[in-house]
Design a protein around this motif. Sequence first.
Motif, PDB file in Angstrom:
ATOM      1  N   PRO A   1      83.842  15.045  44.843  1.00 51.87           N
ATOM      2  CA  PRO A   1      83.799  14.824  46.283  1.00 51.87           C
ATOM      3  C   PRO A   1      82.569  15.390  46.982  1.00 51.87           C
ATOM      4  CG  PRO A   1      85.309  16.603  45.768  1.00 51.87           C
ATOM      5  CD  PRO A   1      84.834  16.042  44.456  1.00 51.87           C
ATOM      6  N   ASP A   2      81.804  16.221  46.308  1.00 53.26           N
ATOM      7  CA  ASP A   2      80.703  16.907  46.979  1.00 53.26           C
ATOM      8  C   ASP A   2      79.372  16.560  46.327  1.00 53.26           C
ATOM      9  OD1 ASP A   2      79.591  18.517  48.903  1.00 53.26           O
ATOM     10  OD2 ASP A   2      80.419  20.374  48.140  1.00 53.26           O
ATOM     11  N   GLY A   3      78.584  17.547  45.980  1.00 57.35           N
ATOM     12  CA  GLY A   3      77.250  17.303  45.458  1.00 57.35           C
ATOM     13  C   GLY A   3      77.171  17.369  43.944  1.00 57.35           C
ATOM     14  N   ILE A   4      76.198  16.638  43.404  1.00 59.43           N
ATOM     15  CA  ILE A   4      75.919  16.612  41.966  1.00 59.43           C
ATOM     16  C   ILE A   4      74.421  16.790  41.788  1.00 59.43           C
ATOM     17  CG2 ILE A   4      75.874  15.166  39.893  1.00 59.43           C
ATOM     18  CD1 ILE A   4      78.366  13.744  40.973  1.00 59.43           C
ATOM     19  N   VAL A   5      74.050  17.677  40.864  1.00 60.55           N
ATOM     20  CA  VAL A   5      72.649  17.824  40.504  1.00 60.55           C
ATOM     21  C   VAL A   5      72.496  17.267  39.103  1.00 60.55           C
ATOM     22  CG1 VAL A   5      70.718  19.398  40.150  1.00 60.55           C
ATOM     23  CG2 VAL A   5      72.413  19.885  41.923  1.00 60.55           C
ATOM     24  N   CYS A   6      71.610  16.321  38.943  1.00 61.91           N
ATOM     25  CA  CYS A   6      71.366  15.657  37.669  1.00 61.91           C
ATOM     26  C   CYS A   6      69.995  16.089  37.173  1.00 61.91           C
ATOM     27  CB  CYS A   6      71.435  14.144  37.879  1.00 61.91           C
ATOM     28  SG  CYS A   6      71.259  13.179  36.389  1.00 61.91           S
TER      29      CYS A   6
ATOM     30  N   TYR B   1      69.727  16.950  50.945  1.00 60.49           N
ATOM     31  CA  TYR B   1      70.831  16.987  49.967  1.00 60.49           C
ATOM     32  C   TYR B   1      71.890  17.992  50.438  1.00 60.49           C
ATOM     33  CZ  TYR B   1      73.337  18.517  45.770  1.00 60.49           C
ATOM     34  OH  TYR B   1      74.317  18.876  44.881  1.00 60.49           O
ATOM     35  N   ARG B   2      71.452  19.182  50.803  1.00 64.64           N
ATOM     36  CA  ARG B   2      72.393  20.212  51.257  1.00 64.64           C
ATOM     37  C   ARG B   2      73.130  19.773  52.516  1.00 64.64           C
ATOM     38  NH1 ARG B   2      68.248  25.123  50.330  1.00 64.64           N
ATOM     39  NH2 ARG B   2      68.770  25.595  48.186  1.00 64.64           N
ATOM     40  N   ARG B   3      72.407  19.155  53.451  1.00 65.91           N
ATOM     41  CA  ARG B   3      73.058  18.694  54.677  1.00 65.91           C
ATOM     42  C   ARG B   3      74.087  17.609  54.386  1.00 65.91           C
ATOM     43  NH1 ARG B   3      69.120  17.473  59.394  1.00 65.91           N
ATOM     44  NH2 ARG B   3      67.606  16.992  57.803  1.00 65.91           N
ATOM     45  N   ALA B   4      73.781  16.710  53.459  1.00 64.12           N
ATOM     46  CA  ALA B   4      74.742  15.664  53.100  1.00 64.12           C
ATOM     47  C   ALA B   4      76.003  16.280  52.498  1.00 64.12           C
ATOM     48  CB  ALA B   4      74.112  14.679  52.116  1.00 64.12           C
ATOM     49  N   CYS B   5      75.829  17.314  51.695  1.00 60.06           N
ATOM     50  CA  CYS B   5      76.986  17.992  51.110  1.00 60.06           C
ATOM     51  C   CYS B   5      77.760  18.767  52.169  1.00 60.06           C
ATOM     52  CB  CYS B   5      76.551  18.929  49.982  1.00 60.06           C
ATOM     53  SG  CYS B   5      75.903  18.046  48.545  1.00 60.06           S
ATOM     54  N   ASP B   6      77.037  19.450  53.068  1.00 56.45           N
ATOM     55  CA  ASP B   6      77.686  20.243  54.110  1.00 56.45           C
ATOM     56  C   ASP B   6      78.500  19.393  55.072  1.00 56.45           C
ATOM     57  OD1 ASP B   6      76.649  22.563  53.045  1.00 56.45           O
ATOM     58  OD2 ASP B   6      75.018  22.743  54.523  1.00 56.45           O
ATOM     59  N   CYS B   7      78.052  18.166  55.329  1.00 57.60           N
ATOM     60  CA  CYS B   7      78.774  17.324  56.288  1.00 57.60           C
ATOM     61  C   CYS B   7      79.885  16.514  55.625  1.00 57.60           C
ATOM     62  CB  CYS B   7      77.811  16.414  57.048  1.00 57.60           C
ATOM     63  SG  CYS B   7      77.236  14.995  56.109  1.00 57.60           S
TER      64      CYS B   7
END
Length: 182
Positions: A108-113, A160-166
């Motif tokens: 549901p949140d962020g992924i680092v590839c 990226y961080r803002r997209a995850c935070d929101c």
Amino acid sequence: MPHIPDPVMQLTCLDASLAIKPVFDRFQSVIITSGTLSPIDLYPRLLNFNPVISRSFKMSLTSDCICPMVLTRGSDQLPVSTKFDMRGDPGVVRNYGRLLLEMVTAVPDGIVCFFVSYSYMDGIVNNWNDMGILQEVMQHKLVFIETQDVVETTLALDNYRRACDCGRGAVFFSVASDVEIL
């Protein structure tokens, strides 16, 4: 070496006390903080100093935040690897892309590839684009890509961080040795 893409020579000081000595010599007070310095009593010995004050604070997370994954076979049971001789194999490229697609639909949140080099990342992203995998990934998450331009990468990482935070979530494509996301 023209036959090796993105050759990199890294020199590393493996004695942390030598690396931090100029800091201790130059400044009267040094504060060392981190979320991962554990056990804390080990660091004065490693860095060769006597702390005046040493504090450790408990931290709790409401959910598991990191889930590293090692993949040896794809969903079609073909071997996958980033070994140099297997990197360009279409089955390897497809299987890594399908795995990423499965992950973006479930996380549901962020992924680092992470990728092994900029040229490998560029090639894979282009292949995923040609295969339609990248478009499918972008139906679920925003995609941000690290580049060799520091300003561009800083902006991508901030977005990226803002997209995850929101709550939107995102995927950040990065070269393994160059980014720390905290």
